[in-house]
Design an enzyme around this catalytic site. Structure first.
Site, short mmCIF file in Angstrom:
data_model
loop_
_atom_site.label_atom_id
_atom_site.label_comp_id
_atom_site.label_asym_id
_atom_site.label_seq_id
_atom_site.Cartn_x
_atom_site.Cartn_y
_atom_site.Cartn_z
N CYS A 79 87.08 -10.84 78.64
CA CYS A 79 87.14 -11.76 77.49
C CYS A 79 87.22 -11.02 76.15
O CYS A 79 87.97 -11.41 75.27
CB CYS A 79 85.90 -12.65 77.48
SG CYS A 79 86.12 -14.24 78.27
N HIS A 80 86.40 -9.99 75.99
CA HIS A 80 86.25 -9.37 74.68
C HIS A 80 87.12 -8.13 74.49
O HIS A 80 87.19 -7.61 73.38
CB HIS A 80 84.78 -9.02 74.44
CG HIS A 80 83.87 -10.21 74.44
ND1 HIS A 80 83.84 -11.13 73.41
CD2 HIS A 80 83.00 -10.66 75.37
CE1 HIS A 80 82.95 -12.08 73.70
NE2 HIS A 80 82.44 -11.82 74.88
N HIS A 356 99.62 -15.72 80.43
CA HIS A 356 99.04 -15.33 81.71
C HIS A 356 100.12 -15.43 82.79
O HIS A 356 101.18 -14.85 82.66
CB HIS A 356 97.82 -16.19 82.02
CG HIS A 356 96.96 -15.66 83.11
ND1 HIS A 356 96.36 -14.42 83.04
CD2 HIS A 356 96.62 -16.18 84.31
CE1 HIS A 356 95.68 -14.21 84.15
NE2 HIS A 356 95.82 -15.26 84.95
N HIS A 398 96.33 -22.51 84.94
CA HIS A 398 96.41 -21.31 85.78
C HIS A 398 97.35 -21.63 86.94
O HIS A 398 96.93 -21.96 88.04
CB HIS A 398 95.03 -20.92 86.31
CG HIS A 398 95.01 -19.54 86.92
ND1 HIS A 398 95.51 -19.28 88.17
CD2 HIS A 398 94.55 -18.35 86.45
CE1 HIS A 398 95.36 -17.99 88.45
NE2 HIS A 398 94.78 -17.41 87.41
#
Length: 573
Positions: A79-80, A356, A398
């Site tokens: 995430c980061h 993605h 997704h």
């Protein structure tokens, strides 16, 4: 007790505010499915890194720092970001975290936030000591992984069987087009399985946690890439199909593809890295790296520089000699013209941030890619080389490669499920005969629940299969929903795939990634448990929706993704 009261007061203060500069639109609950997905481990946890010392940060021993780094790359980097400068999550660099202080950060980590931070301590995922450790760790400068250039790649490149020594004709009796490549996630292997006999042909050593398998244009070669950025090239013509070449193109990666345009079949391969942020073009017969292109650059929305834009999915165009490269954090879709690798031409199309997975529509003209944290699908016209439309969908799409089928009312559609909600979005993809429904959500189906990773259909099937392996409810994660394409209004039928597997232990038994055989009359599912638990593959008769066969073998350890050679070769999904 005093400390606990202080934490409680701080928690109330934190939850009454918007953490780390989040906006009102960021106030959203994080489902267990999302937390599980984002917390996937990174191979960078074991890489040596450069570490500077920040004298203003809280003290940490070397052992504490090493442990915190391990936790960060196992649970937080997704995430980061590797450099903690922000990806789908907020930046966690010392210029921000030092001002917050250790107590504030402990509450933030322990309780989570409305902006999307999971509640690591109260969910039981981290202990109080680990939370304290991480609160101090993120006030230190982020350790920096090394770059990975041509010199480093060449040291990993191995041609195990040179092209001149490979078979000149198929040396086995396998129906190669119906072979399945199944990822054995935690053993660093793929299982090659005969789709006709359901027997394992070979267990092939690969990189760590293979992410995808891709087939060359000719159907002869299988390319797999691990999360550790190792690519293995498998020759399916050999008497016993096995590795013929390998290379690492970075330290962490997700995507690999080969050239498919007429005249360039099997000539080139490409892979994209998470770290360093780059893509690499290689020779299609040996994996020799030819060209490295960095992806650091400006974001599509705010036009701000991003130091870590990871390469997500890559597909090969059938309309031009181009690779379609999707850069996650900047939201740029790159059309890389490979007709002259020495004078590379790249068309940059601004789509949406956090790109993605994606796949082609039924004609191959339009590439449909999920911008997952933007809750959008971008439709890219590969013939015209431009963005056709940005489409709003559900929460965290997704699609994998998505699913194409003909809707009884709206004509050809491409579909995606979602991690964050139970919906399935059907998007029209025929601007000629069905102009009014083109590139918009024409229907939204309601599935079993959130936590979907893959959905699948086939031109010869009347069904749409939707998994939910990351849903916290075992009844949902261990089953799949099946829709009748000709009668979508009647809802879905539930198939108890894990129950059909007949596994005797208490493993998670998550059912993941429906995949058709070449004929389109069977659907294969992985029943995925932990490394020390029994797993299996389940084969379903697509016509009757009845159990056809269970494949069990002690070598099938943590099976996850699986890819049929023919369907992958021809982009059938």
């Amino acid at each position: 007790m005093k400390t606990q009261h202080a934490l409680t007061r701080l928690a109330a203060l934190l939850l009454a505010t918007v953490a780390f500069g989040a906006t009102a639109q960021d106030k959203k609950a994080v489902s267990p499915a999302e937390a599980n997905y984002q917390a996937g481990g990174s191979p960078l946890v074991n890489e040596p890194m450069y570490q500077s010392t920040n004298p203003k940060a809280p003290p940490m021993t070397q052992a504490e720092f090493d442990n915190a780094r391990k936790i960060y790359f196992e649970r937080c980097a997704g995430c980061h970001g590797v450099l903690r400068k922000g990806a789908t999550g907020k930046p966690l660099t010392p210029d921000i975290t030092l001002g917050k202080g250790t107590d504030y950060l402990k509450v933030f980590i322990a309780y989570g936030s409305p902006a999307g931070m999971p509640n690591w301590q109260t969910s039981g995922e981290m202990s109080e000591k680990e939370v304290d450790l991480m609160a101090r760790y993120i006030q230190h400068d982020a350790p920096t992984p090394p770059e990975f250039g041509m010199e480093q790649m060449k040291t990993t490149w191995k041609v195990i069987v040179p092209p001149a020594q490979r078979p000149t004709k198929k040396m086995n009796s396998y129906n190669i087009a119906n072979i399945f490549s199944t990822t054995l996630r935690d053993t660093g292997e793929v299982a090659l399985i005969d789709g006709d006999t359901k027997q394992i042909i070979n267990i092939v050593k690969t990189g760590y946690a293979v992410h995808i398998s891709r087939t060359s244009a000719s159907g002869r070669y299988l390319f797999v890439i691990g999360r550790d950025a190792k690519i293995n090239m498998i020759d399916l013509w050999m008497e016993k199909p096995d590795n013929v070449a390998e290379v690492r193109i970075g330290l962490e990666a997700r995507s690999v593809e080969t050239s498919k345009y007429k005249g360039y079949e099997d000539k080139l391969a490409i892979a994209g890295a998470y770290w360093p942020p780059q893509y690499v073009i290689m020779k299609g017969d040996t994996l020799e790296p030819l060209k490295i292109v960095g992806t650091r650059g400006m974001t599509v929305d705010k036009q701000e520089y991003h130091p870590e834009p990871r390469v997500a999915s890559i597909v090969a165009s059938h309309y031009k000699p181009e690779f379609v490269v999707n850069v996650k954090e900047t939201g740029q879709t790159l059309l890389v013209d490979y007709s002259n690798v020495d004078a590379l031409k790249v068309t940059t199309i601004g789509t949406a941030r956090f790109l993605h997975d994606g796949g082609l529509d039924s004609t191959g003209r339009y590439f449909m890619v999920a911008a997952n944290q933007s809750n959008k699908i971008a439709a890219v016209d590969l013939k015209e080389g431009k963005l056709a439309k940005l489409i709003d969908v559900g929460k965290i799409p997704h699609p994998g490669r998505g699913a194409n089928f003909t809707h009884p009312k709206y004509g050809p559609v491409w579909s995606t499920g979602h991690l964050g909600d139970e919906t399935i979005s059907l998007i029209g993809t025929d601007p000629k005969k069905n102009k009014d429904s083109a590139f918009k959500v024409v229907e939204t189906l309601k599935g079993q629940g959130g936590g979907n990773l893959f959905l699948k259909s086939h031109p010869k099937s009347q069904h749409l299969y939707v998994d939910t392996p990351l849903n916290p409810d075992p009844k949902l994660s261990q089953s799949v929903a099946v829709f009748d394409i000709k009668n979508l209004a009647k809802g879905y039928t539930v198939l108890p795939i894990a129950e059909w597997a007949g596994l005797t232990d208490d493993g998670a038994k998550r059912v993941v990634q429906p995949e058709y055989n070449k004929a389109g009359d069977e659907v294969w599912f992985a029943v995925w448990s932990a490394k020390n638990k029994q797993s299996a593959l389940v084969v379903v008769d697509d016509k009757t929706l009845k159990l056809k066969q269970v494949i069990k073998d002690p070598r099938l350890i943590t099976p996850t993704g699986h890819f049929n050679v023919h369907n992958t070769q021809h982009d059938v999904y």
